[in-house]
Design an enzyme around this catalytic site. Structure first.
Site, PDB file in Angstrom:
ATOM      1  N   GLU A  89       3.235   8.789   4.922  1.00  0.00           N
ATOM      2  CA  GLU A  89       3.015   8.819   6.375  1.00  0.00           C
ATOM      3  C   GLU A  89       4.373   8.603   6.999  1.00  0.00           C
ATOM      4  O   GLU A  89       5.029   7.588   6.725  1.00  0.00           O
ATOM      5  CB  GLU A  89       2.046   7.714   6.795  1.00  0.00           C
ATOM      6  N   CYS A 109       4.334   4.093  15.045  1.00  0.00           N
ATOM      7  CA  CYS A 109       4.525   5.520  14.751  1.00  0.00           C
ATOM      8  C   CYS A 109       3.708   6.369  15.710  1.00  0.00           C
ATOM      9  O   CYS A 109       4.034   7.508  15.977  1.00  0.00           O
ATOM     10  CB  CYS A 109       4.122   5.796  13.312  1.00  0.00           C
ATOM     11  N   GLU A 149      12.651  11.221  17.590  1.00  0.00           N
ATOM     12  CA  GLU A 149      11.972   9.920  17.517  1.00  0.00           C
ATOM     13  C   GLU A 149      13.015   8.815  17.710  1.00  0.00           C
ATOM     14  O   GLU A 149      13.928   8.672  16.897  1.00  0.00           O
ATOM     15  CB  GLU A 149      11.290   9.748  16.152  1.00  0.00           C
TER      16      GLU A 149
HETATM   17  P1  NAD Z   1      12.525   3.715   6.875  1.00  0.00           P
HETATM   18  O1  NAD Z   1      12.292   5.124   6.480  1.00  0.00           O
HETATM   19  O2  NAD Z   1      13.875   3.329   7.307  1.00  0.00           O
HETATM   20  O3  NAD Z   1      12.135   2.740   5.667  1.00  0.00           O
HETATM   21  C1  NAD Z   1      10.897   2.851   4.960  1.00  0.00           C
HETATM   22  C2  NAD Z   1      11.081   2.269   3.573  1.00  0.00           C
HETATM   23  O4  NAD Z   1      11.933   3.128   2.819  1.00  0.00           O
HETATM   24  C3  NAD Z   1      11.765   0.899   3.576  1.00  0.00           C
HETATM   25  O5  NAD Z   1      11.197   0.092   2.564  1.00  0.00           O
HETATM   26  C4  NAD Z   1      13.202   1.241   3.259  1.00  0.00           C
HETATM   27  O6  NAD Z   1      13.927   0.195   2.702  1.00  0.00           O
HETATM   28  C5  NAD Z   1      13.041   2.384   2.273  1.00  0.00           C
HETATM   29  N1  NAD Z   1      14.186   3.278   2.158  1.00  0.00           N
HETATM   30  C6  NAD Z   1      15.068   3.621   3.125  1.00  0.00           C
HETATM   31  N2  NAD Z   1      15.977   4.492   2.632  1.00  0.00           N
HETATM   32  C7  NAD Z   1      15.645   4.713   1.328  1.00  0.00           C
HETATM   33  C8  NAD Z   1      16.179   5.531   0.290  1.00  0.00           C
HETATM   34  N3  NAD Z   1      17.238   6.310   0.486  1.00  0.00           N
HETATM   35  N4  NAD Z   1      15.566   5.509  -0.934  1.00  0.00           N
HETATM   36  C9  NAD Z   1      14.468   4.737  -1.146  1.00  0.00           C
HETATM   37  N5  NAD Z   1      13.934   3.949  -0.188  1.00  0.00           N
HETATM   38  C10 NAD Z   1      14.498   3.940   1.031  1.00  0.00           C
HETATM   39  O7  NAD Z   1      11.443   3.378   8.005  1.00  0.00           O
HETATM   40  P2  NAD Z   1      11.307   2.073   8.934  1.00  0.00           P
HETATM   41  O8  NAD Z   1      12.428   2.065   9.918  1.00  0.00           O
HETATM   42  O9  NAD Z   1      11.059   0.862   8.123  1.00  0.00           O
HETATM   43  O10 NAD Z   1       9.949   2.393   9.710  1.00  0.00           O
HETATM   44  C11 NAD Z   1       9.894   3.169  10.855  1.00  0.00           C
HETATM   45  C12 NAD Z   1       9.501   4.586  10.535  1.00  0.00           C
HETATM   46  O11 NAD Z   1       8.226   4.596   9.893  1.00  0.00           O
HETATM   47  C13 NAD Z   1       9.338   5.438  11.778  1.00  0.00           C
HETATM   48  O12 NAD Z   1       9.864   6.718  11.547  1.00  0.00           O
HETATM   49  C14 NAD Z   1       7.827   5.495  11.960  1.00  0.00           C
HETATM   50  O13 NAD Z   1       7.368   6.611  12.693  1.00  0.00           O
HETATM   51  C15 NAD Z   1       7.355   5.506  10.550  1.00  0.00           C
HETATM   52  N6  NAD Z   1       5.977   5.052  10.433  1.00  0.00           N
HETATM   53  C16 NAD Z   1       5.012   5.991  10.232  1.00  0.00           C
HETATM   54  C17 NAD Z   1       3.682   5.606  10.151  1.00  0.00           C
HETATM   55  C18 NAD Z   1       2.599   6.618   9.945  1.00  0.00           C
HETATM   56  O14 NAD Z   1       1.472   6.220   9.696  1.00  0.00           O
HETATM   57  N7  NAD Z   1       2.901   7.911  10.052  1.00  0.00           N
HETATM   58  C19 NAD Z   1       3.349   4.255  10.274  1.00  0.00           C
HETATM   59  C20 NAD Z   1       4.373   3.319  10.466  1.00  0.00           C
HETATM   60  C21 NAD Z   1       5.678   3.732  10.537  1.00  0.00           C
END
Ligand code: NAD
Length: 525
Positions: A289, A323, A421
């Site tokens: 997601e 999100c 976003e």
């Molecule tokens: P993010 O993508 O920065 O991080 C998500 C996870 O991925 C974290 O645990 C992070 O440490 C890890 N990560 C980051 N880079 C990585 C890499 N290169 N390799 C492996 N893991 C990595 O997201 P965030 O800032 O924590 O959350 C916000 C985002 O999440 C927004 O884009 C939001 O829209 C989305 N979101 C979507 C939903 C949905 O249901 N569609 C729900 C909640 C949040």
């Protein structure tokens, strides 16, 4: 066995003299005083390392709330080993026993740990009491209870038809290997759900939360353990994303990823998995997601109060860091004066400040990085002749990462903040001529590179019908006459397509089916 029918956990209101407010205040004070030294959980061990990183409340960055131990590649390897060692016993356990463990976890969150998990979410992620309650209490509990219901339905499915002398059956096996759960900062419920839903179906899990979520993740893990999740079934590690990815995505037993986070990170992960596909025993399940750029489209027939309420609540609750948050809107010129006046009235009445004061509706954004990004977009908007700052536009990082709820009105429907976003309290509005509703429908669809949530606000049934059909691919969750946030587990299964994810609907049977691999057995007599 019959498991109890699921019910949505009632939302407590935390009124001034309520018992829940007293308990929550006490939990906040205790958490602030504790200065926890948070370990990773690998197998039966609590693992601490020499690298201690700090956790500070986003609204009070001078206060050291806790430290946690950062791990490295060796801890990822150890977590995979512990998961695989726990696998045989866990998948051999009757599914009813697994169900019981997660139902017990739901009861622990609902009762004895409610104040603690809410306080952790408030302090670690800067959510006000109400936003914490609907996330880390109610939604988390609902995920656990409803998923147990869907799990029951999967295991109790009707067997296939059998002919004379033949008995056909289908068995739901856990995936062959381990599942990697990668969770975002913004919802404690998602942090609990991603490892739990895979584990419930008999899988073993390596879980890595966002660093800005570790404070609540620690409480979740404590509750899972108390509920009876055996050692090694869920392993919680704090390792830099790419470092963890390097080990996980090169491992032959990697069998699936349960991800929620940004689109770019997910796309990179998918690409890595594709490149490494020949290294795995099985095709990994890829469930994600991801980001959103969610819209509210008002029709000229709409009630201006309904539009402004949908915008203000949809865009600014939890500082727009959902999100599903409304971040772009299309308002007809005839409604704009009333919508604008309502929004300005509401936004100026919001109190901004730390979560410990329950009067504050707006708290801080998650990090300095996020604050700086938002400030940059707001400054660019202020300097742009085609943009009017209708409300807000100020920010201040003296005590915490505070950004005022900001409304921008733009001349260009494809202005950068209508498309990208930002993940913060910035709402951009395009005001259109009333007669051009059909044209705007095309613009909304064209701008929906993400397709998570969206709303049509209208009293005209023909307009509702037209928008519902025309925007059928622009949102995985579509709302009529409501804000685009606030999906409830068991009522509105949640997830989007296009750039917003694989649309495997969190909290649904669709999602749980991704964590099993059916085997068909034919026996001839
Ligand atoms: P993010 O993508 O920065 O991080 C998500 C996870 O991925 C974290 O645990 C992070 O440490 C890890 N990560 C980051 N880079 C990585 C890499 N290169 N390799 C492996 N893991 C990595 O997201 P965030 O800032 O924590 O959350 C916000 C985002 O999440 C927004 O884009 C939001 O829209 C989305 N979101 C979507 C939903 C949905 O249901 N569609 C729900 C909640 C949040």
């Amino acid at each position: 066995f019959n498991v109890p029918p699921p019910q949505n956990e009632p939302v407590l209101n935390y009124g001034p003299r309520s018992l829940e407010r007293v308990a929550l205040k006490a939990a906040l004070e205790e958490a602030r005083a504790q200065q926890l030294d948070i370990p990773m959980y690998i197998g039966d061990k609590e693992v601490r390392t020499g690298t201690k990183l700090e956790i500070r409340p986003p609204h009070d960055h001078k206060h050291l709330l806790a430290t946690f131990s950062e791990g490295d590649a060796s801890h990822v390897t150890a977590a995979i080993k512990a998961a695989l060692a726990a696998k045989a016993d866990w998948e051999g356990l009757a599914w009813e026993q697994r169900a019981a463990i997660f139902l017990k976890a739901a009861e622990l969150f609902a009762g004895p740990y409610r104040a603690e998990i809410n306080a952790a979410t408030m302090l670690g992620q800067s959510k006000n009491a109400y936003q914490a309650e609907i996330d880390s209490a109610c939604e988390l509990i609902d995920f656990l209870r409803f998923n147990v219901e869907y799990m029951t339905e999967i295991y109790k499915q009707q067997p296939p038809v059998s002919g004379k002398g033949v008995w056909n059956r289908v068995e739901q096996r856990p995936l062959e290997g381990f599942v990697f759960a990668l969770t975002p900062f913004n919802f404690t419920a998602i942090a609990g759900n991603l490892p739990a839903s895979a584990a419930m179906m008999g899988n073993v899990v390596v879980w890595k939360p966002a660093y800005t979520q570790i404070y609540a993740a620690n409480v979740i893990m404590k509750v899972f353990k108390e509920a009876g999740v055996p050692d090694g079934v869920i392993n919680l590690i704090y390792v830099d994303g790419p470092v963890a990815g390097e080990v996980i995505f090169n491992h032959p037993d990697f069998a699936g990823i349960h991800f929620t986070g940004s689109t770019k990170v997910f796309q990179n992960i998918w690409q890595t998995i594709g490149t490494n596909i020949h290294k795995y025993k099985t095709y990994p399940r890829i469930v994600g997601e991801t980001g959103g750029k969610d819209f509210v489209l008002a029709h000229p027939s709409a009630n201006a109060d309904v539009v402004s309420t949908a915008l203000v609540r949809g865009a600014f609750e939890y500082q727009g860091q959902k999100c599903s948050a409304a971040s772009r809107a299309y308002v007809p010129a005839s409604l704009w004066p009333a919508v604008k006046a309502n929004m300005q009235r509401d936004i100026t009445s919001f109190k901004i400040g730390p979560v410990e004061d329950f009067e504050n509706f707006i708290n801080a954004v998650i990090t300095e990085v996020s604050f700086d990004k938002l400030a940059k977009y707001i400054d660019a908007a202020k300097a742009d002749k085609g943009v009017e700052v209708v409300a807000g536009g100020n920010y201040d990082k003296t005590a915490g990462w505070f950004v005022e709820p900001t409304v921008l009105k733009v001349d260009d429907p494809y202005y950068v903040t209508m498309c990208e976003e930002l993940f913060g309290p910035v709402l951009t509005i395009y005001v259109y001529e009333d007669a051009k509703f059909d044209e705007v429908l095309n613009i909304v669809d064209k701008t929906s590179i993400y397709a998570l949530t969206g709303s049509i606000i209208s009293q005209d049934r023909y307009a509702i019908e037209k928008a519902t059909y025309h925007l059928r691919n622009a949102a995985g969750n579509f709302y009529i006459n409501d804000k685009p946030t606030g999906a409830v587990v068991g009522q509105q299964p949640f997830g989007g397509a296009r750039g917003s994810g694989t649309n495997d609907k969190a909290g649904s049977m669709i999602n749980l089916l991704r964590w099993v691999s059916p085997r068909t057995i034919k026996e001839t007599f």
